[in-house]
Motif scaffolding. Structure first.
Motif, PDB file in Angstrom:
ATOM      1  N   VAL A 103       0.576  -0.791   0.457  1.00  0.00           N
ATOM      2  CA  VAL A 103      -0.108   0.056  -0.245  1.00  0.00           C
ATOM      3  C   VAL A 103       0.680   1.342  -0.008  1.00  0.00           C
ATOM      4  N   LEU A 104       0.725   1.888  -1.189  1.00  0.00           N
ATOM      5  CA  LEU A 104       1.884   3.347  -0.700  1.00  0.00           C
ATOM      6  C   LEU A 104       0.723   4.331  -0.301  1.00  0.00           C
ATOM      7  N   GLU A 131       2.759  -4.354   3.789  1.00  0.00           N
ATOM      8  CA  GLU A 131       3.643  -3.188   3.277  1.00  0.00           C
ATOM      9  C   GLU A 131       3.337  -1.789   3.176  1.00  0.00           C
ATOM     10  N   TRP A 132       3.812  -0.903   3.997  1.00  0.00           N
ATOM     11  CA  TRP A 132       3.223   0.325   4.274  1.00  0.00           C
ATOM     12  C   TRP A 132       4.023   1.129   4.034  1.00  0.00           C
ATOM     13  N   LEU A 133       4.379   1.804   1.881  1.00  0.00           N
ATOM     14  CA  LEU A 133       5.234   2.563   2.053  1.00  0.00           C
ATOM     15  C   LEU A 133       4.659   4.010   1.848  1.00  0.00           C
ATOM     16  N   GLU A 144       5.271  -1.434  -9.320  1.00  0.00           N
ATOM     17  CA  GLU A 144       5.969  -1.602  -8.235  1.00  0.00           C
ATOM     18  C   GLU A 144       5.570  -2.818  -7.323  1.00  0.00           C
ATOM     19  N   SER A 145       4.461  -3.105  -8.225  1.00  0.00           N
ATOM     20  CA  SER A 145       3.531  -4.509  -7.550  1.00  0.00           C
ATOM     21  C   SER A 145       3.064  -3.521  -6.970  1.00  0.00           C
ATOM     22  N   ILE A 146       2.471  -2.025  -6.870  1.00  0.00           N
ATOM     23  CA  ILE A 146       1.137  -1.970  -5.145  1.00  0.00           C
ATOM     24  C   ILE A 146      -0.172  -2.378  -5.776  1.00  0.00           C
ATOM     25  N   ARG A 151      -4.727   8.523  -1.575  1.00  0.00           N
ATOM     26  CA  ARG A 151      -3.582   9.824  -1.625  1.00  0.00           C
ATOM     27  C   ARG A 151      -5.004  10.852  -2.065  1.00  0.00           C
ATOM     28  N   VAL A 152      -3.999  12.149  -1.283  1.00  0.00           N
ATOM     29  CA  VAL A 152      -4.270  13.186  -0.921  1.00  0.00           C
ATOM     30  C   VAL A 152      -4.292  14.102  -2.300  1.00  0.00           C
TER      31      VAL A 152
END
Length: 306
Positions: A103-104, A131-133, A144-146, A151-152
């Protein structure tokens, strides 16, 4: 006659290929898989022979996807997700989230306001790891396999699914006395002459404020002494006396409460920033992603909290 490889063997080869790309090298992939580099290399070569394609350009110091590799990677990810879904259906576990999520999230918001919902999700779903990116940029979901991103700000990419979660209130703040003698400025016109800091992700050379009571809008030009893409750096610069700034209210709430900062033009606010959860479109989503999306929709703080 030599027996054809089983489907599950081919899936293993595809999984190895995806792991190599995600890890960035054969050796890193081998370490993650608890295997050896020669074994991983043989699996990659077996997949390339099976497909009749060259998937990776490899040298001593670098690795890059070929054009065929780019196409194969996208379809491999989709096929592996579908296989996971098939296995879950067969085992009667369609609604049991398990597995790994990448997670991005925004750098500041992700390590502050999003931590409580994240920890609640992990507690509620013990078979899911995350996985906290932390990055303030657009995600490249495939490369990136996200799995998903928070998103802000507005989302303009038509190829992704974007769900609005909440919004963030923004206010103008300053260190005490920066405006000079007398009470803090109460009108936007009084702010234009003060030294400004720009959070350039959202504003650079002009600021628009809206009166909360009657909806009037005022736009004025600014000449920032400092511009940055970091909310935390902006806050620190304001605290250090470098200027005033339009910032997320949650980020400065403790500073306002303890008198380190003062709100200027308190009847006026910046346009709120929407918070979206987004992910690529797919015909079917794994239970872990569906569960994470539903959890964040339900547990995201309300706009009044910010």
């Amino acid at each position: 006659m030599k027996e054809a490889p089983l489907a599950i063997d081919r899936l293993d080869l595809l999984q190895t290929f995806v792991r190599i790309v995600d890890a960035g090298s054969l050796s890193a992939a081998a370490q993650q898989m608890g295997s050896t580099q020669p074994t991983v290399s043989r699996r990659l070569q077996a997949l390339e022979r099976s497909l009749g394609l060259r998937l990776l350009h490899r040298s001593t110091h670098a690795m890059a996807l070929t054009e065929d590799g780019e196409r194969c990677l996208a379809q491999a990810r989709e096929l592996l997700e579908r296989w996971d879904s098939f296995e879950a259906d067969v085992r009667g576990a369609r609604n049991t989230p398990r597995g790994h999520l990448r997670v991005l999230v925004p750098h500041a918001f992700g390590q502050d306001q999003l931590m409580a919902p994240l920890l609640g999700f992990l507690q509620a779903h013990p078979e899911v790891s995350v996985e906290w990116l932390l990055h303030d940029r657009q995600p490249d979901f495939i490369a990136e396999s996200i799995d998903c991103a928070i998103r802000v700000g507005a989302v303009s990419d038509p190829s992704v699914v974007a769900q609005r979660l909440t919004e963030i209130q923004r206010i103008v703040v300053a260190p005490p006395g920066l405006w000079g003698h007398g009470p803090p400025p109460e009108a936007p016109q009084q702010l234009a002459a003060l030294p400004w800091l720009a959070l350039q992700t959202f504003y650079r050379d002009e600021v628009t404020l809206t009166h909360e009571a009657d909806g009037r809008r005022e736009t004025f030009a600014i000449r920032p002494r400092l511009a940055t893409d970091s909310l935390y750096a902006t806050r620190r610069a304001v605290l250090g006396g470098a200027g005033i700034a339009l910032v997320s209210a949650w980020a400065v709430a403790p500073d306002l409460a303890e008198g380190r900062l003062v709100r200027l033009a308190p009847q006026w606010v910046g346009d709120p920033l929407p918070i979206y959860l987004m992910h690529p479109y797919a015909r079917q989503y794994p239970p872990r992603l569906r569960a994470f999306t539903a959890w964040m929709r339900e547990h995201m703080p309300s706009p009044d909290h910010f």
